[in-house]
Design an enzyme around this catalytic site. Structure first.
Site, PDB file in Angstrom:
ATOM      1  N   LYS A  14       0.857  -1.204   0.000  1.00 27.20           N
ATOM      2  CA  LYS A  14       0.000   0.000   0.000  1.00 27.20           C
ATOM      3  C   LYS A  14       0.888   1.248   0.000  1.00 27.20           C
ATOM      4  O   LYS A  14       2.109   1.153   0.027  1.00 27.20           O
ATOM      5  CB  LYS A  14      -0.907   0.009   1.230  1.00 27.20           C
ATOM      6  CG  LYS A  14      -0.177   0.136   2.557  1.00 27.20           C
ATOM      7  CD  LYS A  14      -1.179   0.142   3.714  1.00 27.20           C
ATOM      8  CE  LYS A  14      -0.466   0.362   5.042  1.00 27.20           C
ATOM      9  NZ  LYS A  14      -1.382   0.353   6.192  1.00 27.20           N
ATOM     10  N   ASP A  58       8.800  -9.436   6.168  1.00 30.87           N
ATOM     11  CA  ASP A  58       8.694  -8.601   7.368  1.00 30.87           C
ATOM     12  C   ASP A  58      10.110  -8.157   7.697  1.00 30.87           C
ATOM     13  O   ASP A  58      10.963  -8.989   8.030  1.00 30.87           O
ATOM     14  CB  ASP A  58       8.088  -9.414   8.523  1.00 30.87           C
ATOM     15  CG  ASP A  58       7.961  -8.596   9.806  1.00 30.87           C
ATOM     16  OD1 ASP A  58       8.673  -7.576   9.951  1.00 30.87           O
ATOM     17  OD2 ASP A  58       7.150  -8.972  10.669  1.00 30.87           O
ATOM     18  N   ASN A  85      11.515   0.870   1.664  1.00 28.35           N
ATOM     19  CA  ASN A  85      10.396   1.809   1.848  1.00 28.35           C
ATOM     20  C   ASN A  85       9.618   1.568   3.145  1.00 28.35           C
ATOM     21  O   ASN A  85       9.066   2.498   3.715  1.00 28.35           O
ATOM     22  CB  ASN A  85       9.461   1.685   0.640  1.00 28.35           C
ATOM     23  CG  ASN A  85       8.116   2.328   0.903  1.00 28.35           C
ATOM     24  OD1 ASN A  85       7.957   3.549   0.831  1.00 28.35           O
ATOM     25  ND2 ASN A  85       7.111   1.515   1.249  1.00 28.35           N
ATOM     26  N   TYR A 174      10.173   8.859  15.561  1.00 28.50           N
ATOM     27  CA  TYR A 174      10.181   8.895  14.089  1.00 28.50           C
ATOM     28  C   TYR A 174      11.339   9.747  13.539  1.00 28.50           C
ATOM     29  O   TYR A 174      12.129   9.263  12.720  1.00 28.50           O
ATOM     30  CB  TYR A 174       8.837   9.419  13.576  1.00 28.50           C
ATOM     31  CG  TYR A 174       8.685   9.333  12.071  1.00 28.50           C
ATOM     32  CD1 TYR A 174       8.519   8.107  11.437  1.00 28.50           C
ATOM     33  CD2 TYR A 174       8.711  10.483  11.279  1.00 28.50           C
ATOM     34  CE1 TYR A 174       8.385   8.029  10.053  1.00 28.50           C
ATOM     35  CE2 TYR A 174       8.569  10.413   9.904  1.00 28.50           C
ATOM     36  CZ  TYR A 174       8.411   9.186   9.285  1.00 28.50           C
ATOM     37  OH  TYR A 174       8.269   9.107   7.925  1.00 28.50           O
ATOM     38  N   VAL A 207       2.798  13.015   2.027  1.00 32.19           N
ATOM     39  CA  VAL A 207       1.915  12.239   1.149  1.00 32.19           C
ATOM     40  C   VAL A 207       0.746  11.660   1.948  1.00 32.19           C
ATOM     41  O   VAL A 207       0.939  11.140   3.055  1.00 32.19           O
ATOM     42  CB  VAL A 207       2.717  11.082   0.502  1.00 32.19           C
ATOM     43  CG1 VAL A 207       1.817  10.228  -0.376  1.00 32.19           C
ATOM     44  CG2 VAL A 207       3.891  11.635  -0.296  1.00 32.19           C
TER      45      VAL A 207
HETATM   46  P1  NAP Z   1       1.946   3.393   4.786  1.00 31.05           P
HETATM   47  O1  NAP Z   1       0.881   3.619   3.780  1.00 31.05           O
HETATM   48  O2  NAP Z   1       1.589   3.207   6.223  1.00 31.05           O
HETATM   49  O3  NAP Z   1       2.835   2.181   4.284  1.00 31.05           O
HETATM   50  C1  NAP Z   1       3.853   1.647   5.074  1.00 31.05           C
HETATM   51  C2  NAP Z   1       4.235   0.307   4.503  1.00 31.05           C
HETATM   52  O4  NAP Z   1       5.283  -0.242   5.322  1.00 31.05           O
HETATM   53  C3  NAP Z   1       3.076  -0.708   4.556  1.00 31.05           C
HETATM   54  O5  NAP Z   1       3.123  -1.523   3.412  1.00 31.05           O
HETATM   55  C4  NAP Z   1       3.388  -1.498   5.803  1.00 31.05           C
HETATM   56  O6  NAP Z   1       2.844  -2.804   5.805  1.00 31.05           O
HETATM   57  C5  NAP Z   1       4.901  -1.557   5.673  1.00 31.05           C
HETATM   58  N1  NAP Z   1       5.531  -2.034   6.891  1.00 31.05           N
HETATM   59  C6  NAP Z   1       5.447  -1.540   8.146  1.00 31.05           C
HETATM   60  N2  NAP Z   1       6.147  -2.302   8.992  1.00 31.05           N
HETATM   61  C7  NAP Z   1       6.702  -3.303   8.237  1.00 31.05           C
HETATM   62  C8  NAP Z   1       7.521  -4.411   8.509  1.00 31.05           C
HETATM   63  N3  NAP Z   1       7.934  -4.681   9.758  1.00 31.05           N
HETATM   64  N4  NAP Z   1       7.886  -5.215   7.493  1.00 31.05           N
HETATM   65  C9  NAP Z   1       7.482  -4.971   6.238  1.00 31.05           C
HETATM   66  N5  NAP Z   1       6.677  -3.951   5.905  1.00 31.05           N
HETATM   67  C10 NAP Z   1       6.295  -3.131   6.900  1.00 31.05           C
HETATM   68  O7  NAP Z   1       2.983   4.610   4.820  1.00 31.05           O
HETATM   69  P2  NAP Z   1       3.718   5.444   3.654  1.00 31.05           P
HETATM   70  O8  NAP Z   1       3.419   6.862   3.918  1.00 31.05           O
HETATM   71  O9  NAP Z   1       3.463   4.877   2.324  1.00 31.05           O
HETATM   72  O10 NAP Z   1       5.231   5.211   4.098  1.00 31.05           O
HETATM   73  C11 NAP Z   1       6.217   4.662   3.247  1.00 31.05           C
HETATM   74  C12 NAP Z   1       7.571   5.252   3.631  1.00 31.05           C
HETATM   75  O11 NAP Z   1       7.563   6.650   3.369  1.00 31.05           O
HETATM   76  C13 NAP Z   1       7.907   5.102   5.122  1.00 31.05           C
HETATM   77  O12 NAP Z   1       9.268   4.766   5.258  1.00 31.05           O
HETATM   78  C14 NAP Z   1       7.648   6.493   5.666  1.00 31.05           C
HETATM   79  O13 NAP Z   1       8.403   6.767   6.831  1.00 31.05           O
HETATM   80  C15 NAP Z   1       8.073   7.341   4.486  1.00 31.05           C
HETATM   81  N6  NAP Z   1       7.553   8.715   4.481  1.00 31.05           N
HETATM   82  C16 NAP Z   1       6.215   8.948   4.356  1.00 31.05           C
HETATM   83  C17 NAP Z   1       5.774  10.265   4.344  1.00 31.05           C
HETATM   84  C18 NAP Z   1       4.308  10.583   4.184  1.00 31.05           C
HETATM   85  O14 NAP Z   1       3.957  11.783   4.220  1.00 31.05           O
HETATM   86  N7  NAP Z   1       3.422   9.612   4.017  1.00 31.05           N
HETATM   87  C19 NAP Z   1       6.670  11.327   4.449  1.00 31.05           C
HETATM   88  C20 NAP Z   1       8.016  11.044   4.578  1.00 31.05           C
HETATM   89  C21 NAP Z   1       8.462   9.735   4.571  1.00 31.05           C
HETATM   90  P3  NAP Z   1       1.454  -3.147   6.556  1.00 31.05           P
HETATM   91  O15 NAP Z   1       0.347  -2.794   5.596  1.00 31.05           O
HETATM   92  O16 NAP Z   1       1.584  -4.616   6.829  1.00 31.05           O
HETATM   93  O17 NAP Z   1       1.401  -2.323   7.808  1.00 31.05           O
END
Ligand code: NAP
Length: 251
Positions: A14, A58, A85, A174, A207
């Protein structure tokens, strides 16, 4: 070994990871859609046009990481791109709370150490573990690329600027985890400097995803733009950098 380049995106079931996987598949890669829940990974892979395959991964589980690396070698025989990611902003006990509540409960004076450990386990140690496991394959690739999805909230230059509007939002879990991830990026880039592998950190911007209860202002496709650019860097591209799609970010 197959001819088509292979990319592994962790946490691609996702959010931004799924958008990165979609774009890399569109650019001709066989994409491995990392997901800790295989069924959700398979559903996510089916939504992608091109060669996308789910893989159980994982990033906090050594057995899961080793099994994924063994499967990639056995079934594909190559790995060209690793996008680290997968990431979390809070411990599992905090799921469902708002960004403001996370900011409050993540304050350095009151944050639960268990939550801090959980965040570091995924965002930092998970990246080191997955990278170490995939490096033998990446070293064999003609142009290995490692992209670590970090955050502007890990920029100590930015966070220590009194004018920064969201100072404190990243709390003591974080933000420090992403600062550590940036340092990890530099460390791997340094060790791999004499190889064809490039290692870079990226911020996708703010995002709308589950991570922030969809309060972000950018789409996942916009968030995927800079990670994909770094995943596809040519031989003259940089290593050991930190950027978003507007350019370099100060460490
Ligand atoms: P998200 O929609 O919550 O997606 C996070 C993903 O990481 C999910 O697929 C989740 O799987 C997976 N995950 C979490 N723990 C895991 C584990 N132990 N092993 C494998 N997969 C795991 O969040 P996102 O916003 O797309 O985040 C993606 C990356 O972007 C992250 O590193 C985040 O810190 C970074 N980021 C995001 C933003 C933003 O504004 N969204 C800004 C800066 C950086 P599950 O579905 O199983 O939980």
């Amino acid at each position: 070994m197959q001819d088509r380049p292979v990319a592994l995106v962790t946490g691609a079931n996702k959010g931004i990871g799924h958008a990165i996987a979609k774009e890399l598949a569109a650019r001709g890669h066989t994409v491995l859609v990392g997901s800790r829940d295989l069924a959700r990974g398979e559903a996510a892979a089916r939504e992608i046009t091109g060669d996308a395959r789910a893989i159980a991964l994982d990033v906090t589980n050594a057995g899961s990481i080793a099994a994924a690396a063994a499967r990639i070698r056995r079934e594909l025989g190559r790995l060209d791109v690793l996008v680290n990611n997968a990431g979390i902003a809070k411990g599992p006990a905090q799921s469902g709370v708002t960004v403001d509540e996370i900011a409050l409960s993540g304050r350095p004076s009151v944050a639960s150490l268990a939550d801090v450990r959980d965040v570091f386990e995924t965002n930092v140690f998970g990246v080191i573990a997955v990278t170490q496991a995939m490096l033998p394959l990446l070293r064999e690739a003609p142009a290995g690329r490692i992209v670590n999805v970090s955050s502007r909230l890990g920029s100590m230059t930015w966070l220590s600027d009194p004018a920064t509007s969201v100072r404190g939002v990243g709390g003591v879990a974080y933000s420090p985890s992403k600062s550590a991830l940036n340092a990890v990026t530099i460390a791997f880039a340094h060790e791999l400097a004499g190889t064809a592998i490039k290692v870079n950190a990226v911020c996708p911007g703010y995002v709308a995803t589950d991570l922030n209860n969809h309060s972000g202002t950018r789409t996942v496709a916009e968030g995927a733009r800079e990670p994909v650019r770094l995943a596809l860097l040519g031989p003259d591209g940089p290593t050991g950098t930190f950027s978003d799609d507007a350019g370099p970010i100060p460490w």
